[in-house]
Design a protein around this motif. Sequence first.
Motif, PDB file in Angstrom:
ATOM      1  N   ILE A 560     -83.713  -8.520  16.726  1.00 41.36           N
ATOM      2  CA  ILE A 560     -82.944  -9.212  17.779  1.00 41.36           C
ATOM      3  C   ILE A 560     -81.566  -9.624  17.254  1.00 41.36           C
ATOM      4  CG2 ILE A 560     -84.952 -10.137  19.012  1.00 41.36           C
ATOM      5  CD1 ILE A 560     -84.263 -12.864  17.610  1.00 41.36           C
ATOM      6  N   ALA A 561     -80.713  -9.944  18.206  1.00 40.36           N
ATOM      7  CA  ALA A 561     -79.404 -10.495  17.836  1.00 40.36           C
ATOM      8  C   ALA A 561     -79.073 -11.588  18.846  1.00 40.36           C
ATOM      9  CB  ALA A 561     -78.360  -9.401  17.878  1.00 40.36           C
ATOM     10  N   TYR A 562     -78.328 -12.571  18.393  1.00 39.49           N
ATOM     11  CA  TYR A 562     -77.858 -13.622  19.309  1.00 39.49           C
ATOM     12  C   TYR A 562     -76.428 -13.267  19.714  1.00 39.49           C
ATOM     13  CZ  TYR A 562     -81.946 -16.352  18.172  1.00 39.49           C
ATOM     14  OH  TYR A 562     -83.239 -16.773  18.043  1.00 39.49           O
ATOM     15  N   TYR A 563     -76.150 -13.496  20.982  1.00 43.51           N
ATOM     16  CA  TYR A 563     -74.853 -13.079  21.521  1.00 43.51           C
ATOM     17  C   TYR A 563     -74.369 -14.161  22.488  1.00 43.51           C
ATOM     18  CZ  TYR A 563     -72.075 -10.656  25.136  1.00 43.51           C
ATOM     19  OH  TYR A 563     -71.135 -10.321  26.071  1.00 43.51           O
ATOM     20  N   PRO A 580     -76.104 -23.248  10.865  1.00 41.74           N
ATOM     21  CA  PRO A 580     -76.206 -23.618   9.450  1.00 41.74           C
ATOM     22  C   PRO A 580     -75.428 -22.697   8.515  1.00 41.74           C
ATOM     23  CG  PRO A 580     -78.242 -22.563  10.175  1.00 41.74           C
ATOM     24  CD  PRO A 580     -77.374 -22.704  11.380  1.00 41.74           C
ATOM     25  N   THR A 581     -75.020 -21.510   9.000  1.00 43.27           N
ATOM     26  CA  THR A 581     -74.321 -20.588   8.093  1.00 43.27           C
ATOM     27  C   THR A 581     -72.844 -20.417   8.463  1.00 43.27           C
ATOM     28  OG1 THR A 581     -74.957 -18.705   9.455  1.00 43.27           O
ATOM     29  CG2 THR A 581     -76.415 -19.243   7.608  1.00 43.27           C
ATOM     30  N   GLY A 582     -72.354 -21.189   9.399  1.00 44.25           N
ATOM     31  CA  GLY A 582     -70.944 -21.084   9.804  1.00 44.25           C
ATOM     32  C   GLY A 582     -70.631 -19.715  10.399  1.00 44.25           C
ATOM     33  N   ALA A 583     -71.618 -19.131  11.092  1.00 42.12           N
ATOM     34  CA  ALA A 583     -71.434 -17.774  11.618  1.00 42.12           C
ATOM     35  C   ALA A 583     -70.669 -17.751  12.946  1.00 42.12           C
ATOM     36  CB  ALA A 583     -72.794 -17.115  11.794  1.00 42.12           C
ATOM     37  N   ILE A 584     -70.437 -18.927  13.545  1.00 48.64           N
ATOM     38  CA  ILE A 584     -69.816 -18.926  14.880  1.00 48.64           C
ATOM     39  C   ILE A 584     -68.351 -19.365  14.772  1.00 48.64           C
ATOM     40  CG2 ILE A 584     -69.969 -19.811  17.241  1.00 48.64           C
ATOM     41  CD1 ILE A 584     -72.961 -20.279  16.752  1.00 48.64           C
ATOM     42  N   SER A 585     -67.484 -18.521  15.306  1.00 52.46           N
ATOM     43  CA  SER A 585     -66.059 -18.880  15.296  1.00 52.46           C
ATOM     44  C   SER A 585     -65.628 -19.210  16.715  1.00 52.46           C
ATOM     45  CB  SER A 585     -65.236 -17.722  14.743  1.00 52.46           C
ATOM     46  OG  SER A 585     -65.450 -16.600  15.572  1.00 52.46           O
ATOM     47  N   GLY A 586     -64.524 -19.943  16.848  1.00 45.38           N
ATOM     48  CA  GLY A 586     -64.024 -20.281  18.174  1.00 45.38           C
ATOM     49  C   GLY A 586     -63.367 -21.640  18.159  1.00 45.38           C
ATOM     50  N   LYS A 587     -62.380 -21.776  19.008  1.00 43.40           N
ATOM     51  CA  LYS A 587     -61.666 -23.053  19.075  1.00 43.40           C
ATOM     52  C   LYS A 587     -61.738 -23.569  20.505  1.00 43.40           C
ATOM     53  CE  LYS A 587     -57.935 -21.108  17.364  1.00 43.40           C
ATOM     54  NZ  LYS A 587     -56.774 -20.593  16.805  1.00 43.40           N
ATOM     55  N   LYS A 588     -61.093 -24.711  20.702  1.00 43.85           N
ATOM     56  CA  LYS A 588     -61.039 -25.290  22.043  1.00 43.85           C
ATOM     57  C   LYS A 588     -60.396 -24.280  23.018  1.00 43.85           C
ATOM     58  CE  LYS A 588     -60.090 -29.710  24.057  1.00 43.85           C
ATOM     59  NZ  LYS A 588     -59.144 -30.757  24.210  1.00 43.85           N
ATOM     60  N   GLY A 589     -61.052 -24.033  24.094  1.00 49.76           N
ATOM     61  CA  GLY A 589     -60.507 -23.126  25.102  1.00 49.76           C
ATOM     62  C   GLY A 589     -60.690 -21.654  24.781  1.00 49.76           C
ATOM     63  N   ILE A 590     -61.153 -21.356  23.560  1.00 56.76           N
ATOM     64  CA  ILE A 590     -61.328 -19.952  23.167  1.00 56.76           C
ATOM     65  C   ILE A 590     -62.825 -19.628  23.082  1.00 56.76           C
ATOM     66  CG2 ILE A 590     -60.915 -18.256  21.308  1.00 56.76           C
ATOM     67  CD1 ILE A 590     -58.327 -19.144  22.703  1.00 56.76           C
ATOM     68  N   VAL A 591     -63.225 -18.505  23.670  1.00 55.43           N
ATOM     69  CA  VAL A 591     -64.635 -18.095  23.681  1.00 55.43           C
ATOM     70  C   VAL A 591     -65.174 -17.997  22.257  1.00 55.43           C
ATOM     71  CG1 VAL A 591     -66.083 -16.060  24.079  1.00 55.43           C
ATOM     72  CG2 VAL A 591     -64.603 -16.905  25.901  1.00 55.43           C
ATOM     73  N   HIS A 592     -66.403 -18.538  22.044  1.00 47.04           N
ATOM     74  CA  HIS A 592     -66.997 -18.518  20.714  1.00 47.04           C
ATOM     75  C   HIS A 592     -67.700 -17.186  20.470  1.00 47.04           C
ATOM     76  CE1 HIS A 592     -65.728 -22.516  20.800  1.00 47.04           C
ATOM     77  NE2 HIS A 592     -66.730 -23.134  20.160  1.00 47.04           N
ATOM     78  N   VAL A 593     -67.668 -16.767  19.199  1.00 43.50           N
ATOM     79  CA  VAL A 593     -68.248 -15.456  18.862  1.00 43.50           C
ATOM     80  C   VAL A 593     -69.121 -15.595  17.613  1.00 43.50           C
ATOM     81  CG1 VAL A 593     -67.719 -13.056  18.222  1.00 43.50           C
ATOM     82  CG2 VAL A 593     -66.230 -14.259  19.830  1.00 43.50           C
ATOM     83  N   ILE A 594     -70.253 -14.887  17.620  1.00 46.57           N
ATOM     84  CA  ILE A 594     -71.153 -14.946  16.455  1.00 46.57           C
ATOM     85  C   ILE A 594     -70.853 -13.769  15.525  1.00 46.57           C
ATOM     86  CG2 ILE A 594     -73.574 -14.898  15.694  1.00 46.57           C
ATOM     87  CD1 ILE A 594     -74.341 -16.072  18.430  1.00 46.57           C
ATOM     88  N   LYS A 597     -72.962 -10.547  10.781  1.00 45.65           N
ATOM     89  CA  LYS A 597     -73.290 -10.381   9.354  1.00 45.65           C
ATOM     90  C   LYS A 597     -73.735 -11.706   8.750  1.00 45.65           C
ATOM     91  CE  LYS A 597     -70.485  -6.402   8.250  1.00 45.65           C
ATOM     92  NZ  LYS A 597     -69.120  -6.384   8.817  1.00 45.65           N
ATOM     93  N   LYS A 598     -73.163 -12.793   9.267  1.00 45.92           N
ATOM     94  CA  LYS A 598     -73.516 -14.110   8.711  1.00 45.92           C
ATOM     95  C   LYS A 598     -74.741 -14.731   9.400  1.00 45.92           C
ATOM     96  CE  LYS A 598     -68.927 -15.773   7.357  1.00 45.92           C
ATOM     97  NZ  LYS A 598     -67.911 -16.742   7.782  1.00 45.92           N
TER      98      LYS A 598
END
Length: 637
Positions: A560-563, A580-594, A597-598
């Motif tokens: 599986i993958a989380y999306y 817990p692994t800091g795999a999600i990036s994104g800022k205020k107003g910007i869509v978050h992405v997983i 690899k992390k």
Amino acid sequence: MGKIKSASELSKLRQKILSKRDPKKPCITICSGTGCHAYASEKVSNAFQEELKKQKLEKAVDIKRTGCHGFCEKGPIVVIYPKEICYLQVKPEDVTDIVSQTIKEGKIVGRLLYTDPHTNEKIVHESEIPFYKHQKRLIFGNNRKIDPKNIEDYIALGGYKALAKVLFELTPKQVLEEVKKASLRGRGGGGFPAGRKWETTRNANGEPKYVIVNCDEGDPGAYMDRSLMEGNPHSILEGFIIGAYAIGSHEGFIYVRQEYPLAVENTEIAIHQAEEYGLLGEDIIGSGFGFNVKIHRGAGAFVSGESSALVSAIEGKVGEPKPKYIHTAVKGLWGKPTCLNNVETWANVPFIIDNGAEWFKSLGTSNSKGTKIFSLVGKVNNTGLVEVPMGMSLREIIYDIGGGIPNGKKLKAVQTGGPSGGVIPKSLIDTPVDFDELAKLDSMMGSGGMIVMDTDTCMVDIARYFVKFLSEESCGKCVPCREGLRHMLRLLNNITSGKGNAGDIERLEELSEFTRDASLCALGTTAPNPVLSTLKYFRNEYEAHINEKRCPASVCRELIAYYIDPEKCQACGICTKNCPTGAISGKKGIVHVIDQKKCIKCGACIDVCPERFGAIEKISGESIPLVPKSMKVKSIR
Ligand SMILES: Cc1cc2nc3c(=O)[nH]c(=O)nc-3n(C[C@H](O)[C@H](O)[C@H](O)COP(=O)(O)O)c2cc1C
Ligand code: FES
């Protein structure tokens, strides 16, 4: 208290106990079974004691610590008699309100009542709560009325009357015939007719003859035997003594696993009290019949619950099975005839003697008489111990008693019979539950485990879980069980981690057949059941894992993958903070992405994403859609 010397003395004692008890006097019963104990019921009992003292009510109100009521998830449970007002999840802080309002003024504390999740109706009386209303609590029902540490509570309810009846009115042969006529079948797994087993031991050559109570209960999630032993040990003792009389045994063992300290404690007290009252030991009730009981603490291995393994353990040897060329009923403990029955089997006996075989036979189905206690767990609203007449359908148990599937999900299957049982699909939930009907579906009654599964359950993973348990619990003495299970587990691990190959299903089938046919004991011969039954009803899930590297229920981690759906993400940042692994990036107003690899697929993000956004999805077998970098959130909700 001196020893009771005759049936009439027992009856007089019962009258004396009852005459000292005022049925109108309020009695606060607090469940003190292991489940409620874990929810600090001891503190609730102490709080009641202090509060009654403070309000100068300690003489006007009784307090009783009882055994398990079955609805453990709602513990600590408090029931106030004679009105049977039932309060759930009671905390020490609630005690002042209960005493001031219910005890003093007869008012109900609404917030502590059961609320029907479908109708929002509040229910006052325990027996009217749907979880209880549809049950037939024959064996388990007295748990809530008895302080298991006080033999007089059991005697007051008619306890030991059946014993007096057999000792003074029936010959051992007549008792045996009555149990045979009742068609009582063993509740520990196989459903073997109890009377026939008793007769085999009785007629076998060799003295002394032994009897054993099997309270090993190693199935994960099962706790009916423990709760009965903790909550009503005298009912088991009484059945046990009656059985010993019928079989001609004067020495018995109660085998309880070490992890059941309260069951051991209450049984020790029960034995001691029964001896003191002349209901156990030499010359029971002045009848001339003698029977002594010892407790043997088991070390807690699943395989040691098997009859020949259990016998070895009591003999002081390693608790592993032996070939059964001759059954333990003929050649058991120290080579002598030994009758071993499950806790619940023995507990049925006083009811049969008290009410007669015909009455007992009026409960249940043509080949499975009486009731059965199940441990109803898994994805079901009301979990706990339920006792129903044999023949009740799985649907009634899951929906009427269990209250259906939580969170609006759908039922997928039910697993019955413990780790060696089988999975029954939703399409067959109108099956009446009895020994033979379950066996026809390649499952079994077992000792009464019942695990409800919703559509989020992966059937291959379920088979893997049980095979892993059985492989770890196999004693390793016989090659087919030890190696067969190890290879089955290796294949299932491969399949659930996306490394399955064409031909694995056939290999699993071949190994299952070989393990079933060639193992030494029933651990091995029944161990393939979880694999065979899931293959029978959910073969397509195995195929999806192997051929498409897809887990249809989105459970198997490697598949599986989380999306994060960019259309739904609100960039609230909760998932980022909790990853817990800091795999999600994104800022205020910007869509978050997983970052796949992390991502370790722990599911923390999906758990914290607010329900109103529902932005995180689990996907399996599909490629993860690309999200343009720095994509802005569509609309703030
Ligand atoms: C691996 C294994 C574990 C078992 N564990 C238990 C148990 O914990 N309790 C039990 O009563 N029977 C257990 N049994 C069944 C016993 O061997 C035996 O059949 C049963 O205790 C007989 O009692 P009954 O006829 O009253 O059911 C187990 C069997 C196997 C093969
Ligand atoms: S332990 Fe209290 S209801 Fe089970």
